[in-house]
Design a protein around this motif. Structure first.
Motif, PDB file in Angstrom:
ATOM      1  N   SER A  67      19.446  22.640  57.883  1.00 40.00           N
ATOM      2  CA  SER A  67      19.288  23.194  59.222  1.00 40.00           C
ATOM      3  C   SER A  67      19.957  24.559  59.254  1.00 40.00           C
ATOM      4  O   SER A  67      20.649  24.953  58.304  1.00 40.00           O
ATOM      5  N   ALA A  68      19.755  25.268  60.360  1.00 38.34           N
ATOM      6  CA  ALA A  68      20.360  26.590  60.502  1.00 38.34           C
ATOM      7  C   ALA A  68      21.877  26.520  60.530  1.00 38.34           C
ATOM      8  O   ALA A  68      22.556  27.546  60.381  1.00 38.34           O
ATOM      9  N   ASP A  69      22.430  25.320  60.680  1.00 38.85           N
ATOM     10  CA  ASP A  69      23.877  25.134  60.764  1.00 38.85           C
ATOM     11  C   ASP A  69      24.539  25.096  59.388  1.00 38.85           C
ATOM     12  O   ASP A  69      25.760  25.084  59.290  1.00 38.85           O
ATOM     13  N   VAL A 125      24.963  20.614  53.655  1.00 38.22           N
ATOM     14  CA  VAL A 125      23.897  20.422  54.647  1.00 38.22           C
ATOM     15  C   VAL A 125      24.145  19.232  55.571  1.00 38.22           C
ATOM     16  O   VAL A 125      23.347  19.005  56.488  1.00 38.22           O
ATOM     17  N   ALA A 143      15.107  27.888  57.071  1.00 40.33           N
ATOM     18  CA  ALA A 143      16.009  27.562  58.176  1.00 40.33           C
ATOM     19  C   ALA A 143      16.894  28.737  58.576  1.00 40.33           C
ATOM     20  O   ALA A 143      17.678  28.626  59.514  1.00 40.33           O
ATOM     21  N   TYR A 194      18.200  17.389  55.032  1.00 43.79           N
ATOM     22  CA  TYR A 194      19.206  17.672  56.060  1.00 43.79           C
ATOM     23  C   TYR A 194      19.382  19.164  56.347  1.00 43.79           C
ATOM     24  O   TYR A 194      20.242  19.535  57.165  1.00 43.79           O
TER      25      TYR A 194
END
Length: 265
Positions: free
Chosen positions: A194-196, A117, A226, A192
């Protein structure tokens, strides 16, 4: 096997890794194995999934500074430094830099999740090989902790206490967790998400007396919110690892093949 390779020049004795390579092959997918041990014990030579070598994976088992050596975030800084070193030396060892997975149990699961993450979190990038990425393309989190502040509220009746000042989590952040919520948040993978983030496999026993199952529930929920692909498998009646449920290793093998093998890309 390449043993005791330092991933930090002139660094701490713990900042070393062992690299296992299959007998042949180039552009190998890599499993970065992070040992457990409550952030205060454990070693890269502890039991690790060497059976994956026969399936064409390379395997890097890393040591990191323990809580008696340095407080958080030293542990994730070390894991990131190791991943960057492996990418910087990928050509030498025949590794595919786009097929790295992080996998660990317990404290190692926490650090594997943190790697997953924080691919774009610069504050944990310190030291050498900063032109190489510390991102991983998949995460296998075996019963790792997430939000230390919620552990005691969801522990089993005979489970470990985490709020005391001498708990593994308090020793990791340098003070009683309930008195240091900001430090706890900094060490929480959920902070932390996120979609990433890369795809996750989470495996946790619902009778774990050391790391409450609810810790993985929190991470699973955050990843799903996310939009991150996540598989969360609960081992019914399972404790802190040593699972007899054959689904856990099967799901792990399938997950790694799906996300790291060439035909799955």
């Amino acid at each position: 096997m390449r043993r005791d390779r330092p991933y930090v020049s002139d660094g701490h004795a713990r900042q070393k890794l062992d690299l296992y390579l299959p007998p042949e092959g180039r552009n190998l997918p890599l499993i970065v194995w992070i040992h457990g041990g409550a952030f205060k014990i454990g070693d890269k030579g502890d039991p690790l999934p060497l059976e994956y070598l026969a399936q064409g994976y390379a395997l890097a088992s890393i040591n990191y500074r323990l809580s008696q050596h340095a407080l958080f975030p030293a542990q994730i800084e070390d894991c990131k430094a190791a991943v960057r070193w492996l990418r910087a030396h990928a050509q030498e060892f025949g590794l595919d830099t786009q097929r790295f997975a992080a996998w660990g149990p317990s404290a190692g699961g926490h650090l594997a999740a943190m790697l997953g993450v924080t691919g774009d979190v610069d504050e944990f990038e310190t030291g050498e090989n900063l032109d190489a990425s510390s991102r991983v393309q998949a995460v296998v989190d075996y019963y790792g902790p997430t939000d230390f502040l919620q552990m005691d509220a969801h522990r089993t009746p005979d489970g470990m206490l985490h709020d005391p000042a001498d708990s593994p989590e308090s020793l990791l952040i340098g003070g009683p967790i309930q008195e240091n919520p900001d430090k706890v948040a900094r060490a929480n993978p959920v902070t932390y998400v996120s979609a990433d983030a890369p795809p996750f496999l989470i495996v946790h026993g619902d009778a774990d007396p050391l790391v409450p199952h609810h810790q993985s529930v929190l991470l699973d929920a955050a990843l799903r919110a996310a939009g991150v692909p996540v598989t969360f498998y609960t081992v019914a009646g399972g404790g802190h690892g040593h699972f007899s449920d054959p689904a856990a290793p099967r799901l792990t093998q399938e997950f790694l093949a799906r996300h790291l093998q060439p035909e799955a890309r």
